[in-house]
Scaffold this motif. Structure first.
Motif, PDB file in Angstrom:
ATOM      1  N   LEU A  45       0.867  -1.175   0.000  1.00  0.00           N
ATOM      2  CA  LEU A  45       0.000   0.000   0.000  1.00  0.00           C
ATOM      3  C   LEU A  45       0.903   1.224   0.000  1.00  0.00           C
ATOM      4  O   LEU A  45       1.636   1.465   0.966  1.00  0.00           O
ATOM      5  CB  LEU A  45      -0.903  -0.005   1.230  1.00  0.00           C
ATOM      6  N   VAL A  46       0.861   1.999  -1.072  1.00  0.00           N
ATOM      7  CA  VAL A  46       1.785   3.121  -1.268  1.00  0.00           C
ATOM      8  C   VAL A  46       1.051   4.441  -1.059  1.00  0.00           C
ATOM      9  O   VAL A  46      -0.041   4.647  -1.597  1.00  0.00           O
ATOM     10  CB  VAL A  46       2.397   3.087  -2.682  1.00  0.00           C
ATOM     11  N   LEU A  47       1.659   5.324  -0.289  1.00  0.00           N
ATOM     12  CA  LEU A  47       1.188   6.695  -0.144  1.00  0.00           C
ATOM     13  C   LEU A  47       2.075   7.592  -0.996  1.00  0.00           C
ATOM     14  O   LEU A  47       3.295   7.621  -0.810  1.00  0.00           O
ATOM     15  CB  LEU A  47       1.243   7.146   1.316  1.00  0.00           C
ATOM     16  N   ASP A  48       1.473   8.310  -1.932  1.00  0.00           N
ATOM     17  CA  ASP A  48       2.183   9.270  -2.778  1.00  0.00           C
ATOM     18  C   ASP A  48       1.733  10.664  -2.368  1.00  0.00           C
ATOM     19  O   ASP A  48       0.561  11.015  -2.548  1.00  0.00           O
ATOM     20  CB  ASP A  48       1.863   9.002  -4.252  1.00  0.00           C
ATOM     21  N   ILE A  49       2.631  11.447  -1.801  1.00  0.00           N
ATOM     22  CA  ILE A  49       2.279  12.794  -1.346  1.00  0.00           C
ATOM     23  C   ILE A  49       2.664  13.798  -2.422  1.00  0.00           C
ATOM     24  O   ILE A  49       3.839  13.979  -2.738  1.00  0.00           O
ATOM     25  CB  ILE A  49       2.979  13.139  -0.016  1.00  0.00           C
ATOM     26  N   GLY A  50       1.646  14.448  -2.966  1.00  0.00           N
ATOM     27  CA  GLY A  50       1.837  15.404  -4.051  1.00  0.00           C
ATOM     28  C   GLY A  50       1.662  14.729  -5.390  1.00  0.00           C
ATOM     29  O   GLY A  50       2.643  14.390  -6.053  1.00  0.00           O
ATOM     30  N   SER A  51       0.435  14.535  -5.820  1.00  0.00           N
ATOM     31  CA  SER A  51       0.175  13.755  -7.049  1.00  0.00           C
ATOM     32  C   SER A  51       0.797  14.370  -8.282  1.00  0.00           C
ATOM     33  O   SER A  51       1.400  13.680  -9.094  1.00  0.00           O
ATOM     34  CB  SER A  51      -1.334  13.621  -7.281  1.00  0.00           C
ATOM     35  N   VAL A  91      -2.415   2.350  -4.471  1.00  0.00           N
ATOM     36  CA  VAL A  91      -1.710   3.612  -4.262  1.00  0.00           C
ATOM     37  C   VAL A  91      -2.733   4.676  -3.919  1.00  0.00           C
ATOM     38  O   VAL A  91      -3.726   4.849  -4.640  1.00  0.00           O
ATOM     39  CB  VAL A  91      -0.907   4.053  -5.512  1.00  0.00           C
ATOM     40  N   VAL A  92      -2.523   5.381  -2.825  1.00  0.00           N
ATOM     41  CA  VAL A  92      -3.317   6.554  -2.483  1.00  0.00           C
ATOM     42  C   VAL A  92      -2.434   7.768  -2.698  1.00  0.00           C
ATOM     43  O   VAL A  92      -1.368   7.893  -2.086  1.00  0.00           O
ATOM     44  CB  VAL A  92      -3.829   6.502  -1.035  1.00  0.00           C
ATOM     45  N   ILE A 123      -5.122   3.139  -8.290  1.00  0.00           N
ATOM     46  CA  ILE A 123      -4.671   4.438  -7.785  1.00  0.00           C
ATOM     47  C   ILE A 123      -5.870   5.308  -7.453  1.00  0.00           C
ATOM     48  O   ILE A 123      -6.748   5.526  -8.302  1.00  0.00           O
ATOM     49  CB  ILE A 123      -3.773   5.161  -8.804  1.00  0.00           C
ATOM     50  N   THR A 124      -5.899   5.812  -6.238  1.00  0.00           N
ATOM     51  CA  THR A 124      -6.920   6.760  -5.799  1.00  0.00           C
ATOM     52  C   THR A 124      -6.271   8.112  -5.589  1.00  0.00           C
ATOM     53  O   THR A 124      -5.293   8.222  -4.835  1.00  0.00           O
ATOM     54  CB  THR A 124      -7.565   6.304  -4.477  1.00  0.00           C
ATOM     55  N   VAL A 125      -6.784   9.141  -6.254  1.00  0.00           N
ATOM     56  CA  VAL A 125      -6.273  10.504  -6.073  1.00  0.00           C
ATOM     57  C   VAL A 125      -7.224  11.254  -5.149  1.00  0.00           C
ATOM     58  O   VAL A 125      -8.413  11.399  -5.449  1.00  0.00           O
ATOM     59  CB  VAL A 125      -6.142  11.248  -7.416  1.00  0.00           C
ATOM     60  N   VAL A 126      -6.697  11.727  -4.026  1.00  0.00           N
ATOM     61  CA  VAL A 126      -7.480  12.478  -3.049  1.00  0.00           C
ATOM     62  C   VAL A 126      -7.129  13.951  -3.187  1.00  0.00           C
ATOM     63  O   VAL A 126      -5.954  14.321  -3.092  1.00  0.00           O
ATOM     64  CB  VAL A 126      -7.189  11.997  -1.613  1.00  0.00           C
ATOM     65  N   ASN A 127      -8.124  14.775  -3.418  1.00  0.00           N
ATOM     66  CA  ASN A 127      -7.896  16.208  -3.558  1.00  0.00           C
ATOM     67  C   ASN A 127      -7.831  16.839  -2.165  1.00  0.00           C
ATOM     68  O   ASN A 127      -8.804  17.383  -1.652  1.00  0.00           O
ATOM     69  CB  ASN A 127      -9.016  16.837  -4.380  1.00  0.00           C
ATOM     70  N   ALA A 128      -6.665  16.729  -1.542  1.00  0.00           N
ATOM     71  CA  ALA A 128      -6.477  17.235  -0.183  1.00  0.00           C
ATOM     72  C   ALA A 128      -5.002  17.234   0.160  1.00  0.00           C
ATOM     73  O   ALA A 128      -4.199  16.547  -0.470  1.00  0.00           O
ATOM     74  CB  ALA A 128      -7.235  16.373   0.830  1.00  0.00           C
ATOM     75  N   LEU A 129      -4.641  18.018   1.170  1.00  0.00           N
ATOM     76  CA  LEU A 129      -3.308  17.932   1.744  1.00  0.00           C
ATOM     77  C   LEU A 129      -3.143  16.577   2.418  1.00  0.00           C
ATOM     78  O   LEU A 129      -4.115  15.943   2.846  1.00  0.00           O
ATOM     79  CB  LEU A 129      -3.093  19.044   2.769  1.00  0.00           C
ATOM     80  N   SER A 130      -1.911  16.152   2.574  1.00  0.00           N
ATOM     81  CA  SER A 130      -1.663  14.869   3.228  1.00  0.00           C
ATOM     82  C   SER A 130      -2.115  14.876   4.684  1.00  0.00           C
ATOM     83  O   SER A 130      -2.367  13.814   5.263  1.00  0.00           O
ATOM     84  CB  SER A 130      -0.184  14.508   3.147  1.00  0.00           C
ATOM     85  N   THR A 131      -2.230  16.051   5.270  1.00  0.00           N
ATOM     86  CA  THR A 131      -2.659  16.166   6.668  1.00  0.00           C
ATOM     87  C   THR A 131      -4.170  16.068   6.826  1.00  0.00           C
ATOM     88  O   THR A 131      -4.668  16.019   7.952  1.00  0.00           O
ATOM     89  CB  THR A 131      -2.176  17.503   7.253  1.00  0.00           C
ATOM     90  N   SER A 132      -4.914  16.039   5.735  1.00  0.00           N
ATOM     91  CA  SER A 132      -6.369  15.972   5.810  1.00  0.00           C
ATOM     92  C   SER A 132      -6.828  14.584   6.253  1.00  0.00           C
ATOM     93  O   SER A 132      -6.255  13.566   5.830  1.00  0.00           O
ATOM     94  CB  SER A 132      -6.975  16.291   4.440  1.00  0.00           C
ATOM     95  N   PRO A 133      -7.885  14.504   7.060  1.00  0.00           N
ATOM     96  CA  PRO A 133      -8.452  13.197   7.421  1.00  0.00           C
ATOM     97  C   PRO A 133      -8.905  12.396   6.208  1.00  0.00           C
ATOM     98  O   PRO A 133      -9.016  11.168   6.288  1.00  0.00           O
ATOM     99  CB  PRO A 133      -9.644  13.573   8.314  1.00  0.00           C
TER     100      PRO A 133
END
Length: 332
Positions: free
Chosen positions: A70-76, A93-94, A119-129
């Motif tokens: 499970l990969v976290l990519d910060i800054g798509s 990948v999130v 791959i899921t792209v979340v429109n938020a800062l990495s600090t967002s819940p």
């Protein structure tokens, strides 16, 4: 630009390739496209075309053991690093991206490359819940490239502090896993005059210096007349996986190799992507899309070969500063 947004965007050929079925065909997109483009700095394109950078990250991610992880990519950005992770075998990948139009286009690019199911792209800062919710559990791997020419300007340190505490498994793999900042004293009245002024047309306009940049700023060193007055020195080293990554203060004794006028320092970073793969924006190395960074003293300093200059080096979450403790100053 947000401190947590990585620097990636979409090239023109992929846009043309899927334009007929994508959001680019919608009238709403045409109306908003000008404002959307303004929200995306032009250096995204230079970065995506930086083949050396792309190869280094692709190799590092493929060797990081992301298969079935499970990969976290910060800054798509364009989704490039997320797609590299998926291509290397990541189960999921999130990827988080704070700028809405960039997140929208990243989803389009990912779908066009057939990777939307992983791959899921979340429109938020990495600090967002929202990011923690999308992960469901701690990520086994982190990939990110939220660095500017001086390493710290996009919030790498606070971002990773938060991710380590809230988003990542305790044994998570990091790409990059370490980083270093190097510097040299520089003499360059040309670079200095890009940030300070005294007179113009025989009039004293020195008060305008209240608007001078007090942090580092990008320069392409080779384009400006300059002399390097000291050997390269290490300013800071960070193990991104375990170090506290908190602000620090220390002093360094710099040996003067060549006398002259020190206007400030040139600094650059080196990223350790793991398994012997490194990247650097040093002026003496292979060219990258990143420029070098300049940090200028409030006043130039006269230095003599063979002497030493004591510098106070301070870094916070977003910048690093170099302050001479010597009283010997020269004025331009």
């Amino acid at each position: 630009m947000s401190a947590f947004v990585a620097k990636k965007h979409v090239k023109s050929p992929p846009q043309r390739a899927f334009a007929r079925t994508s959001l680019f065909e919608h009238d709403t997109w045409r109306v908003l496209s000008r404002e959307y483009r303004r929200s995306v700095p032009r250096w995204h394109f230079a970065m995506l075309n930086d083949e050396g950078r792309n190869r280094a990250f692709a190799e590092a991610i493929s060797q990081a053991g992301v298969k079935d992880g499970l990969v976290l990519d910060i800054g798509s950005g364009s989704g490039l690093l997320a797609m590299m992770a998926a291509r290397a075998g990541a189960r999921r990948v999130v990827s988080c991206e704070a700028v809405e139009p960039i997140a929208r286009v990243a989803r389009e690019i990912i779908a066009h490359n057939g990777l939307a199911d992983r791959i899921t792209v979340v429109n938020a800062l990495s600090t967002s819940p929202l990011v923690a919710a999308a992960l469901d559990r701690p990520a086994t791997h982190l990939v990110t490239e939220i660095v500017d020419c001086g390493l710290l300007g996009e919030g790498l340190l606070p971002t990773l502090r938060h991710a380590r505490e809230h988003l990542l498994a305790s044994d998570a793999t990091f790409v990059p896993c370490a980083a270093r900042i190097f510097y040299q004293l520089v003499e360059s009245s040309a670079i200095y005059r890009n940030n300070f002024v005294s007179t113009a047309a025989d009039l004293d306009v020195g008060l305008f210096n209240m608007f001078s940049t007090r942090d580092h700023f990008p320069v392409r060193l080779e384009t400006w007349p300059h002399r390097l007055l000291s050997p390269p020195r290490l300013a800071r080293a960070f193990d991104l996986t375990v170090d506290p990554l908190l602000p620090t203060i220390n002093e360094d004794q710099v040996e003067i190799a060549s006398g002259g006028t020190a206007h400030g320092v040139i600094l650059w970073f080196e990223l350790d992507l793991g398994r012997g793969i490194t990247m650097s924006n040093a002026a003496s190395g292979e060219g990258t899309h990143w420029m070098q960074a300049a940090y200028l003293f409030d006043r130039p300093i006269a230095v003599r070969g063979g002497d030493t200059l004591q510098l106070r080096i301070v870094h916070d979450d977003f910048s690093i500063t170099f302050s001479p403790t010597s009283e010997e100053r020269s004025h331009e």
